[in-house]
Structure formats: structure tokens, C-alpha cells
Design an enzyme around this catalytic site. Structure first.
Site, PDB file in Angstrom:
ATOM      1  N   THR A  64      18.699  93.436   8.083  1.00  0.00           N
ATOM      2  CA  THR A  64      19.666  92.610   8.794  1.00  0.00           C
ATOM      3  C   THR A  64      20.945  93.397   9.000  1.00  0.00           C
ATOM      4  OG1 THR A  64      20.575  90.373   8.984  1.00  0.00           O
ATOM      5  CG2 THR A  64      20.801  91.469   6.842  1.00  0.00           C
ATOM      6  N   CYS A  95      15.082  90.793  10.416  1.00  0.00           N
ATOM      7  CA  CYS A  95      14.299  90.189   9.339  1.00  0.00           C
ATOM      8  C   CYS A  95      12.826  90.595   9.402  1.00  0.00           C
ATOM      9  CB  CYS A  95      14.463  88.674   9.341  1.00  0.00           C
ATOM     10  SG  CYS A  95      16.192  88.157   9.228  1.00  0.00           S
TER      11      CYS A  95
END
Length: 213
Positions: free
Chosen positions: A74, A167
Site C-alpha cells: 500500500t 493490496c
């Protein structure tokens, strides 16, 4: 004993904060108050403990930091509200799945207060507005206590997300509150999200410390 300390830390470099989280978790004991650290980071990409660097595409020039949290890759940057939750799960009698659900519900309830419908997903933790991710979650549990937390996109440059598989999901759309008509700044959203987490985790009192904004 104070149940919870909420610290507003302003803009902080990622690596020192990460080191301090680990140190805090290692040194705490059964009487240590839980803490929420509310902050933002300069641009940085973080990798979960079992993340693959293959999820980062060529052309990304932002620092990449391996971490011990769950999840994949992320991106953090100014304009993203982050709350790290340093919580004794044993004292709260919560399992990790329940704790994650409380985190997700806190974001969902916050967005509901702005008349925005959001939801969690069973296949990928986080909070989504339609099919676009607006908040990411990642935790590490050690000794019955957790650290790391939740990152909510408010008003930031989303471009670097296009240079990774957010992710770990290729092509995953990412969004932010500004794109849904929310004009509140990060300071306000930090306060509101901390309150939602406070309520979700059923705290009765908190000490608040403002170090930077």
C-alpha cells in the site's frame, strides 16, 4: 488507569514511527494504556510481512519499506488519515477477526455520517465505496497486543497507486473522500475516525495529546 491515550502527531516519517510501534508493543505490560496514534506520512510504500515485490510496477520512485504487518502493498502520503491502534486484545477480549470488523465498521459509520454508503469485503480487508477501495487495514499481533492500523484516503495524490497492485489485487480501483464531495480536512477526519474507533472498541475514557497537526 487511563484506558486510552489518543495522540495527534502530525506529519511523521514512516520508519521512526514503525520502530516506535514495535518498541511500544514489546515494552508494554498488562497495565499499559492502549494508544491511538493519529498521523500522516510523507510519500512511502509499505510491504506486508508476506507481500511480494512483484506487486510493485516499474517506474515507482517512492521509498519502499518492508514491515511486519499483514496485507500486501500500500501507499501512504499527505492527505491520507492514518490511525495506528496499539491495543491489548486480551484485555478487550477480542479476536483478530472481531477487531478487524470493528475497524472496518468505524470507517463505514464515519462515511455513513456523510451520507456515503460503504462496505467491507470478505475477500479483501478494507472499506470500499462501490468497487473502489477507500481505506486499507493492516495489523500485527504479538503477545496478545496489536499495532499498525487503518489508512483512510481523504485528499491525496492517488497516482502512485497506479504503479502497484493495491493490496495485491491487480487493477483494484482506489478512491478518496474528496472525490465523493467530502470537503473536511484531515484534521477533522482524524478526530471523527478516532471517535468512531473509540465507540466501536467500547472505551470509557481517553486522554488526548496534540503534538503536531
Amino acid at each position: 488507569m487511563c484506558e486510552l491515550k489518543i495522540r495527534y502527531l502530525g506529519l511523521r516519517e514512516y520508519r521512526p514511527v514503525y520502530a516506535r510501534m514495535r518498541e511500544f508493543n514489546t515494552s508494554r505490560n498488562s497495565t499499559t494504556a492502549d494508544e491511538f496514534w493519529c498521523l500522516q506520512h510523507p510519500p512511502v510504500v509499505t510491504l506486508g510481512a508476506h507481500a511480494s515485490s512483484q506487486h510493485i510496477h516499474s517506474g515507482l520512485s517512492i521509498p519502499v519499506v518492508p514491515t511486519d504487518r499483514g496485507g500486501q502493498v500500500t501507499y501512504h502520503a499527505p492527505g491520507q488519515v492514518i490511525i495506528y491502534l496499539l491495543v491489548d486484545l486480551r484485555r478487550k477480549a477480542l479476536g483478530i477477526r472481531q477487531f478487524v470488523q470493528h475497524m472496518e465498521q468505524a470507517v463505514i459509520d464515519l462515511l455513513d455520517s456523510y451520507q456515503i454508503i460503504a462496505q467491507a469485503r470478505t475477500d479483501a480487508h478494507g472499506v470500499y465505496i462501490k468497487d473502489a477501495k477507500v481505506a486499507s487495514l493492516g495489523l500485527r499481533v504479538s503477545g496478545g497486543c496489536c499495532y499498525h492500523g487503518v489508512a483512510l484516503n481523504v485528499d491525496m495524490d492517488l497516482t502512485p497507486f497506479s504503479l502497484m497492485d493495491p493490496c495485491g489485487f491487480p487493477g483494484l480501483a482506489v478512491t478518496q473522500l474528496r472525490d465523493h464531495g467530502i470537503g473536511s480536512d484531515c484534521q477533522q477526519i482524524h478526530t471523527e475516525l478516532a471517535k468512531q474507533l473509540y465507540n466501536q472498541l467500547d472505551y470509557k475514557e481517553a486522554d488526548i495529546e496534540v503534538i503536531g497537526q
